[in-house]
Design a protein around this motif. Structure first.
Motif, PDB file in Angstrom:
ATOM      1  N   ALA A  19       0.839  -1.197   0.000  1.00 20.07           N
ATOM      2  CA  ALA A  19       0.000   0.000   0.000  1.00 20.07           C
ATOM      3  C   ALA A  19       0.873   1.246   0.000  1.00 20.07           C
ATOM      4  O   ALA A  19       0.617   2.203  -0.739  1.00 20.07           O
ATOM      5  CB  ALA A  19      -0.929  -0.010   1.208  1.00 20.07           C
ATOM      6  N   SER A  20       1.939   1.225   0.801  1.00 18.84           N
ATOM      7  CA  SER A  20       2.801   2.404   0.886  1.00 18.84           C
ATOM      8  C   SER A  20       3.437   2.685  -0.469  1.00 18.84           C
ATOM      9  O   SER A  20       3.530   3.828  -0.905  1.00 18.84           O
ATOM     10  CB  SER A  20       3.875   2.203   1.958  1.00 18.84           C
ATOM     11  N   LEU A  21       3.848   1.618  -1.134  1.00 21.08           N
ATOM     12  CA  LEU A  21       4.465   1.771  -2.449  1.00 21.08           C
ATOM     13  C   LEU A  21       3.469   2.396  -3.427  1.00 21.08           C
ATOM     14  O   LEU A  21       3.775   3.342  -4.153  1.00 21.08           O
ATOM     15  CB  LEU A  21       4.919   0.403  -2.951  1.00 21.08           C
ATOM     16  N   LEU A  22       2.263   1.851  -3.403  1.00 27.16           N
ATOM     17  CA  LEU A  22       1.231   2.336  -4.316  1.00 27.16           C
ATOM     18  C   LEU A  22       0.893   3.800  -4.028  1.00 27.16           C
ATOM     19  O   LEU A  22       0.811   4.633  -4.936  1.00 27.16           O
ATOM     20  CB  LEU A  22      -0.018   1.461  -4.176  1.00 27.16           C
ATOM     21  N   ILE A  23       0.734   4.094  -2.737  1.00 32.45           N
ATOM     22  CA  ILE A  23       0.381   5.466  -2.354  1.00 32.45           C
ATOM     23  C   ILE A  23       1.479   6.429  -2.789  1.00 32.45           C
ATOM     24  O   ILE A  23       1.218   7.475  -3.398  1.00 32.45           O
ATOM     25  CB  ILE A  23       0.164   5.550  -0.818  1.00 32.45           C
ATOM     26  N   PHE A  24       2.709   6.018  -2.525  1.00 32.76           N
ATOM     27  CA  PHE A  24       3.824   6.898  -2.880  1.00 32.76           C
ATOM     28  C   PHE A  24       3.853   7.150  -4.387  1.00 32.76           C
ATOM     29  O   PHE A  24       3.984   8.279  -4.841  1.00 32.76           O
ATOM     30  CB  PHE A  24       5.148   6.275  -2.425  1.00 32.76           C
ATOM     31  N   CYS A  25       3.716   6.067  -5.153  1.00 32.37           N
ATOM     32  CA  CYS A  25       3.772   6.205  -6.611  1.00 32.37           C
ATOM     33  C   CYS A  25       2.647   7.108  -7.113  1.00 32.37           C
ATOM     34  O   CYS A  25       2.857   7.934  -7.993  1.00 32.37           O
ATOM     35  CB  CYS A  25       3.675   4.851  -7.286  1.00 32.37           C
ATOM     36  N   GLY A  54      14.535  17.532  -1.119  1.00 32.48           N
ATOM     37  CA  GLY A  54      14.891  16.257  -1.739  1.00 32.48           C
ATOM     38  C   GLY A  54      13.943  15.859  -2.840  1.00 32.48           C
ATOM     39  O   GLY A  54      13.772  14.680  -3.127  1.00 32.48           O
ATOM     40  N   LEU A  55      13.311  16.816  -3.477  1.00 30.81           N
ATOM     41  CA  LEU A  55      12.310  16.482  -4.487  1.00 30.81           C
ATOM     42  C   LEU A  55      12.917  16.154  -5.838  1.00 30.81           C
ATOM     43  O   LEU A  55      12.235  15.663  -6.720  1.00 30.81           O
ATOM     44  CB  LEU A  55      11.321  17.644  -4.647  1.00 30.81           C
ATOM     45  N   ASN A  56      14.210  16.451  -6.026  1.00 22.95           N
ATOM     46  CA  ASN A  56      14.798  16.156  -7.329  1.00 22.95           C
ATOM     47  C   ASN A  56      15.586  14.847  -7.347  1.00 22.95           C
ATOM     48  O   ASN A  56      16.247  14.519  -8.297  1.00 22.95           O
ATOM     49  CB  ASN A  56      15.657  17.324  -7.818  1.00 22.95           C
ATOM     50  N   LYS A  57      15.497  14.121  -6.232  1.00 24.29           N
ATOM     51  CA  LYS A  57      16.158  12.811  -6.194  1.00 24.29           C
ATOM     52  C   LYS A  57      15.314  11.800  -6.990  1.00 24.29           C
ATOM     53  O   LYS A  57      14.123  12.024  -7.218  1.00 24.29           O
ATOM     54  CB  LYS A  57      16.281  12.337  -4.743  1.00 24.29           C
ATOM     55  N   PRO A  58      15.922  10.684  -7.388  1.00 24.94           N
ATOM     56  CA  PRO A  58      15.133   9.667  -8.111  1.00 24.94           C
ATOM     57  C   PRO A  58      13.991   9.142  -7.244  1.00 24.94           C
ATOM     58  O   PRO A  58      14.083   9.139  -6.006  1.00 24.94           O
ATOM     59  CB  PRO A  58      16.144   8.566  -8.409  1.00 24.94           C
ATOM     60  N   LEU A  59      12.968   8.669  -7.936  1.00 25.10           N
ATOM     61  CA  LEU A  59      11.738   8.238  -7.281  1.00 25.10           C
ATOM     62  C   LEU A  59      11.991   7.204  -6.182  1.00 25.10           C
ATOM     63  O   LEU A  59      11.526   7.348  -5.053  1.00 25.10           O
ATOM     64  CB  LEU A  59      10.804   7.653  -8.352  1.00 25.10           C
ATOM     65  N   LEU A  60      12.770   6.165  -6.562  1.00 25.57           N
ATOM     66  CA  LEU A  60      12.974   5.069  -5.616  1.00 25.57           C
ATOM     67  C   LEU A  60      13.692   5.526  -4.366  1.00 25.57           C
ATOM     68  O   LEU A  60      13.376   5.109  -3.257  1.00 25.57           O
ATOM     69  CB  LEU A  60      13.755   3.944  -6.286  1.00 25.57           C
ATOM     70  N   GLU A  61      14.661   6.420  -4.569  1.00 25.86           N
ATOM     71  CA  GLU A  61      15.423   6.907  -3.429  1.00 25.86           C
ATOM     72  C   GLU A  61      14.502   7.693  -2.492  1.00 25.86           C
ATOM     73  O   GLU A  61      14.563   7.554  -1.275  1.00 25.86           O
ATOM     74  CB  GLU A  61      16.567   7.789  -3.923  1.00 25.86           C
ATOM     75  N   ARG A  62      13.624   8.508  -3.125  1.00 21.59           N
ATOM     76  CA  ARG A  62      12.679   9.281  -2.307  1.00 21.59           C
ATOM     77  C   ARG A  62      11.781   8.370  -1.509  1.00 21.59           C
ATOM     78  O   ARG A  62      11.492   8.594  -0.339  1.00 21.59           O
ATOM     79  CB  ARG A  62      11.840  10.195  -3.211  1.00 21.59           C
ATOM     80  N   TYR A  63      11.335   7.280  -2.183  1.00 17.29           N
ATOM     81  CA  TYR A  63      10.484   6.317  -1.473  1.00 17.29           C
ATOM     82  C   TYR A  63      11.235   5.697  -0.300  1.00 17.29           C
ATOM     83  O   TYR A  63      10.706   5.578   0.801  1.00 17.29           O
ATOM     84  CB  TYR A  63      10.007   5.223  -2.433  1.00 17.29           C
ATOM     85  N   GLY A  64      12.516   5.341  -0.578  1.00 19.66           N
ATOM     86  CA  GLY A  64      13.340   4.733   0.466  1.00 19.66           C
ATOM     87  C   GLY A  64      13.458   5.651   1.667  1.00 19.66           C
ATOM     88  O   GLY A  64      13.296   5.224   2.818  1.00 19.66           O
ATOM     89  N   ILE A  65      13.708   6.911   1.402  1.00 20.79           N
ATOM     90  CA  ILE A  65      13.843   7.887   2.498  1.00 20.79           C
ATOM     91  C   ILE A  65      12.524   7.995   3.270  1.00 20.79           C
ATOM     92  O   ILE A  65      12.493   7.930   4.499  1.00 20.79           O
ATOM     93  CB  ILE A  65      14.253   9.273   1.948  1.00 20.79           C
ATOM     94  N   TRP A  66      11.441   8.088   2.496  1.00 21.52           N
ATOM     95  CA  TRP A  66      10.125   8.240   3.129  1.00 21.52           C
ATOM     96  C   TRP A  66       9.830   7.048   4.037  1.00 21.52           C
ATOM     97  O   TRP A  66       9.428   7.202   5.190  1.00 21.52           O
ATOM     98  CB  TRP A  66       9.051   8.362   2.037  1.00 21.52           C
ATOM     99  N   MET A  67      10.067   5.846   3.495  1.00 24.21           N
ATOM    100  CA  MET A  67       9.757   4.644   4.257  1.00 24.21           C
ATOM    101  C   MET A  67      10.633   4.513   5.490  1.00 24.21           C
ATOM    102  O   MET A  67      10.160   4.193   6.573  1.00 24.21           O
ATOM    103  CB  MET A  67       9.934   3.401   3.367  1.00 24.21           C
ATOM    104  N   SER A  68      11.945   4.749   5.305  1.00 22.89           N
ATOM    105  CA  SER A  68      12.835   4.531   6.462  1.00 22.89           C
ATOM    106  C   SER A  68      12.505   5.541   7.548  1.00 22.89           C
ATOM    107  O   SER A  68      12.563   5.230   8.737  1.00 22.89           O
ATOM    108  CB  SER A  68      14.304   4.599   6.042  1.00 22.89           C
ATOM    109  N   ASN A  69      12.134   6.756   7.134  1.00 20.51           N
ATOM    110  CA  ASN A  69      11.716   7.739   8.133  1.00 20.51           C
ATOM    111  C   ASN A  69      10.415   7.313   8.794  1.00 20.51           C
ATOM    112  O   ASN A  69      10.242   7.438  10.004  1.00 20.51           O
ATOM    113  CB  ASN A  69      11.523   9.105   7.490  1.00 20.51           C
TER     114      ASN A  69
END
Lengths: 318, 308, 327
Positions: A19-25, A54-69
């Motif tokens: 769900a988190s992946l889907l929401i983020f995407c 951090g909005l200009n980082k690649p999508l996956l990296e942003r997701y990683g940051i969001w999730m780990s936080n």
């Protein structure tokens, strides 16, 4: 039971992860963001801000940051409000909860009583009336009934305030404050109760209709119990049992606020916060909110399941 | 359960009743006895007739802007008044009804199609197919549908989808959030049907999968599907109206009941010109309640055990 | 007064969409004190509805006692108000049912369910009621009564549950016990135990029993007096021995013939040809005429009345009307 529970928990985390992946995407897919929507900023400043957030980082990296936080309990920082998302939730959620808890309580009380009586008097004029009322309640467009009641009761008759939680500029305290809040919450609570009471009454009615046909109800009558006892102890206990699973399903509604009602009534709840942030494309907050509801939904389902096992003696021992 | 004489009567009827009318006819006969359901059906039909044929008799269908007739309260020539552009509100409500009813009907059909197909596949094949389909359904059921729809709506606006096409995309959106619940229900039905004797007989006869699925299993859930489909139209109309009200569904100038109520977002229209937004609201209400009542009557007839 | 209960011209109809069903049609009988009366008949003959009419529990909507009198301790039960009727139900008249598995509330403990009538009818305190409930459980032959009182119905077997039902029924020392197919849902070995227990209880407490069954074996074992019902009417009644040895009505004969007898293997078990008539289109005739092997022309046009034939035996059949007339 414990292997079952651990399986459930694992599945729950997997679903939430997906769900988190889907929401983020989904939110990442939405073009435009908080910064590009702001016309006052120069292109240089915009780029600078994007870099900061951090909005200009690649999508996956942003997701990683969001999730780990998120795992560390940090759901990000609202760009529009300049506050941590969780802090904002904490500020707004209790207002939502207030509306939800009062209207949920009213909904259940009305639904149980009306449902039991109309099941007992099935096919009577009272029952027919209840059925029509149930369908009416289930067919109301929520935003329209809100507007309609504001127009009639607040604008025309001036009985109740049209929205908000307090009169603008009010600094009442103590009892006066309480009175003011109650005054303001009456309309939204009425609307929310109206919207929920139809399907729940119908649920209790049909449960009761099934239950009062059972052999043990005949036994209870044959024992010489009063009809009231037959209905409210023997029958209701059985009819309420499956309803216990609904308690869990109420969880998202209790804490998640109501997007439409809070918006219409300008109630400072979490739903209203979402609607406001939606217009501003405040993604951290939007993602946080959607994820929050997803967590509540999954948790609610789990609670329902557990409650059902705890409550029904037939299931409990298996 | 207590045996009542009624049941006995029914049991004994089989021998004596010479004419066994078809299931379909029996259902119609039973349904016609339910006054509430019949009146619901009549209202639905009237609504469709009014919206699709009514505007033909209106002198105001040209949508012409008439500055002389701006924001007039209801009177003889304009029964429901006129809007800010001098258009006849009644005509617009009926035209909006065309769109709202079409969107409701179409998105219902689409979600019933997707939902029953995927649910049937999951319930029939089980195993990996079931796992994949149902996990996706679970996932979609976890994410609240309103924010999901809002995101889609915002995407449509950002992508500058022409307003003429938005209506079709709104249908797709509504069926996208509508199918998982349906699939879950159909799957449950399939799983229990699979175990029944007549299916085992079909297996013994060596029927092919497709035949088993489409000739033997699906027909058994058709009554349930009809009922759910009917009730879903109401839900779809409601969802469409919410989206359009918030400006994320079908957009003006294409009128729908939802975006007509949008007039209420304007303080003056809201307070002073209720004829602009109350009629579409009541149209939604009347249509949905009629559909729900009719659907419930259908349920009593077609699927008595599923009563919830 | 030597009758526990006297039923006089009782009629109970059910109004369905397709017309009125005369479930019980002008039925009269009595249950003498301390005796067991059995009502026998196929399903749908109105025997259960008769019992429910006595209890005042005919299922609404649709079902209604049309006429008649039910005399119990000098009072007409059909004329009593709800409150007085409730104070008799479960107290002076108790009832047990066919399906013990579904007749007890699944979400209430056994003990609680036994205590209820004690508390409402005998005005016991909760504590007294519990002590008495445990005694009752013991009395119906269940060991570990304390433990049983705290269990839920699904934890017990069908036979145990029927014992519990009996415990509930006898808790207030009723004068009349109505048992509606009490053993039908149980295993054969358990059936015998339950019947034995009912008989013991009857002799010990001088209770009358109205036993409803389709099983002639049960009748032979329990009854003092037998009533045979068919399509809502009594077709024959009499002392048990008399009726078993000299059945008069062709239906009774048929019933007795279709009962397997041990040590006597026939090629084929006898069964009465045809089916019970549709209760919706009953004509003025003997309701049994189209299944009767001795059907005469009068049987198709006129209904026979219940007539006394011999000692202590009554039959409603044209075969005997004529015989009576010729004597």
């Amino acid at each position: 039971m414990s292997t079952y529970l651990s399986k459930r928990l694992i599945y729950m985390f997997l679903i939430l992860f997906a769900a988190s992946l889907l929401i983020f995407c989904l939110y990442a897919l939405t073009p435009g963001d908080f910064i590009s929507g702001n016309i006052k900023l120069t292109p240089e400043r915009k780029a600078e801000l994007r870099d900061i957030y951090g909005l200009n980082k690649p999508l996956l990296e942003r997701y990683g940051i969001w999730m780990s936080n998120a795992f560390r309990g940090d759901f990000g920082f609202s760009l529009a409000q300049q506050k941590p998302v969780l802090q904002l939730f904490n500020e707004y959620i209790w207002n939502s909860f207030l509306l939800a808890v009062v209207s949920t309580f009213l909904t259940w009380v009305i639904a149980v009583i009306v449902g039991v009586i109309s099941a007992y008097k099935q096919y009577s004029w009272f029952d027919t009336l209840v059925m029509v009322a149930i369908f009416a309640a289930m067919s109301i467009p929520s935003f329209f009934i809100g507007l309609f009641l504001i127009k009639i009761l607040a604008v025309d008759l001036k009985w109740l305030p049209p929205g908000g939680m307090l009169t603008t500029g009010s600094n009442a305290t103590g009892i006066a404050y309480l009175k003011e809040v109650i005054h303001h919450m009456t309309l939204p609570v009425v609307v929310m109760t109206l919207l929920g009471v139809g399907s729940l009454t119908r649920y209790f009615r049909s449960n009761m209709i099934d239950v009062i046909k059972q052999d043990y109800i005949r036994t209870a009558r044959a024992k010489g119990l009063t009809e009231r006892k037959v209905l409210f102890t023997h029958a209701l206990r059985n009819a309420l049992l499956p309803a216990i699973t609904l308690v869990g399903f109420e969880l998202p509604a209790l804490f998640g606020g109501s997007l439409i009602i809070e918006k219409i009534f300008n109630w400072p709840g979490i739903g209203q916060l979402y609607m406001q942030s939606f217009g501003l494309r405040d993604y951290p907050l939007l993602m946080g909110f959607t994820m929050f509801i997803a967590i509540l939904t999954v948790l609610g389902t789990l609670i329902s399941d557990i409650l059902y096992h705890v409550a029904d003696p037939r299931v409990r021992l298996q | 359960m207590i045996t009542t004489p009624t049941k006995l009567v029914n049991a004994k009827r089989t021998k004596d009743s010479p004419v066994k009318s078809s299931l379909f006819r029996q259902s119609i006969r039973k349904l016609s006895k339910n006054k509430l359901a019949v009146s619901g059906f009549v209202v639905v039909i009237l609504m469709f007739v009014a919206c699709f044929i009514g505007p033909l008799f209106s002198p105001y269908t040209d949508n012409k802007i008439n500055m002389a007739m701006m924001n007039k309260a209801p009177h003889l020539k304009h029964w429901l008044g006129t809007d800010a552009l001098g258009r006849d509100v009644l005509t617009r409500v009926l035209l909006a009804g065309r769109i709202s009813l079409t969107v409701g009907l179409a998105s219902m059909m689409l979600s019933v199609f997707i939902g029953s197909l995927l649910g049937a596949l999951a319930g029939y094949y089980r195993g990996i197919v079931d796992q994949i389909i149902m996990r996706i359904a679970d996932l979609l059921l976890t994410i609240p549908s309103l924010p999901l729809l809002f995101i889609f709506g915002a995407l449509l606006s950002e992508w500058k989808i022409p307003t003429d096409y938005r209506m079709y995309i709104v249908m797709l959106m509504l069926s996208f959030v509508g199918w998982p619940g349906l699939a879950r229900m159909v799957r449950g039905q399939m799983l229990s049907l699979r175990e029944r004797e007549f299916m085992q007989a079909a297996v013994v006869l060596g029927l092919r999968d497709r035949r088993k699925l489409f000739n033997h299993l699906l027909p058994n859930i058709v009554p349930l599907l009809i009922v759910i489909a009917t009730l879903n139209i109401g839900g779809a109309i409601l969802s469409e109206s919410v989206l359009s009200f918030f400006g994320l569904g079908v957009m003006p100038p294409t009128p729908t009941w939802g975006n007509m109520i949008d007039a209420a977002n304007n303080m003056i229209d809201f307070q002073e010109r209720p004829w602009l937004w109350i009629p579409p609201g009541f149209s939604i209400f009347a249509t949905v309640i009629a559909i729900n009542i009719f659907g419930d009557g259908l349920r009593d007839v077609l699927d008595p055990k599923q009563k919830r | 007064m030597d009758n526990s209960i006297e039923i006089d011209h009782l009629s109970t109809y059910f109004y369905t969409e397709e017309g009125a069903v005369k479930a019980v049609d002008d039925v009269s009988f009595r249950v003498p004190l301390g005796q067991t009366v059995c009502i026998v008949g196929e399903s749908g003959c109105g025997k259960s509805v008769t019992a429910m009419s006595i209890m005042g529990l005919v299922e609404e909507p649709g079902g209604k006692v049309i006429s008649g009198k039910i005399d119990f301790s000098g009072e007409d039960l059909l004329k009593l108000d709800k409150h007085s009727l409730r104070s008799i139900r479960g107290n002076e008249i108790a009832m047990i049912f066919q399906e013990p598995m579904s007749s007890l509330n699944p979400v209430m403990k056994i003990g609680e369910q036994i205590m209820e009538p004690l508390i409402i009818h005998l005005k016991m305190s909760k504590k007294q009621a519990r002590t008495r409930a445990i005694e009752l459980i013991e009395q119906v032959g269940i060991s570990r009564p304390e433990q049983i009182a705290d269990s839920y119905p699904h934890e017990l077997s069908g036979g145990m549950l029927q014992r519990i039902m009996i415990a509930i029924a006898i808790s207030c020392n009723p004068k009349l016990l109505i048992a509606d197919e009490p053993t039908t849902a149980l295993d054969v070995t358990i059936q015998a135990q339950i019947l034995d227990m009912l008989r013991d209880i009857k002799t010990n407490s001088n209770m009358s029993i109205l036993l409803i069954t389709h099983d002639l074996g049960v009748v032979a074992e329990m009854a003092d007096y037998v009533i045979v019902m068919y399509s809502g009417k009594i077709v024959e009644e009499g002392e048990v021995v008399e009726l078993f040895e000299r059945p008069k009505h062709p239906y009774t004969k048929g019933l007795l013939k279709s009962k397997p007898i041990i040590n006597q293997r026939l090629e084929e078990l006898y069964s009465i040809p045809g089916q019970v008539p549709n209760p919706l289109d009953l004509q003025e005739s003997c309701y049994f005429h189209d299944r009767c092997e001795q059907c005469m022309s009068i049987c198709q046009t006129k209904q026979p009345q219940l007539q006394e034939v011999g000692t202590q035996q009554k039959v409603a059949c044209w075969l005997y009307e004529e015989a009576v007339a010729h004597v």
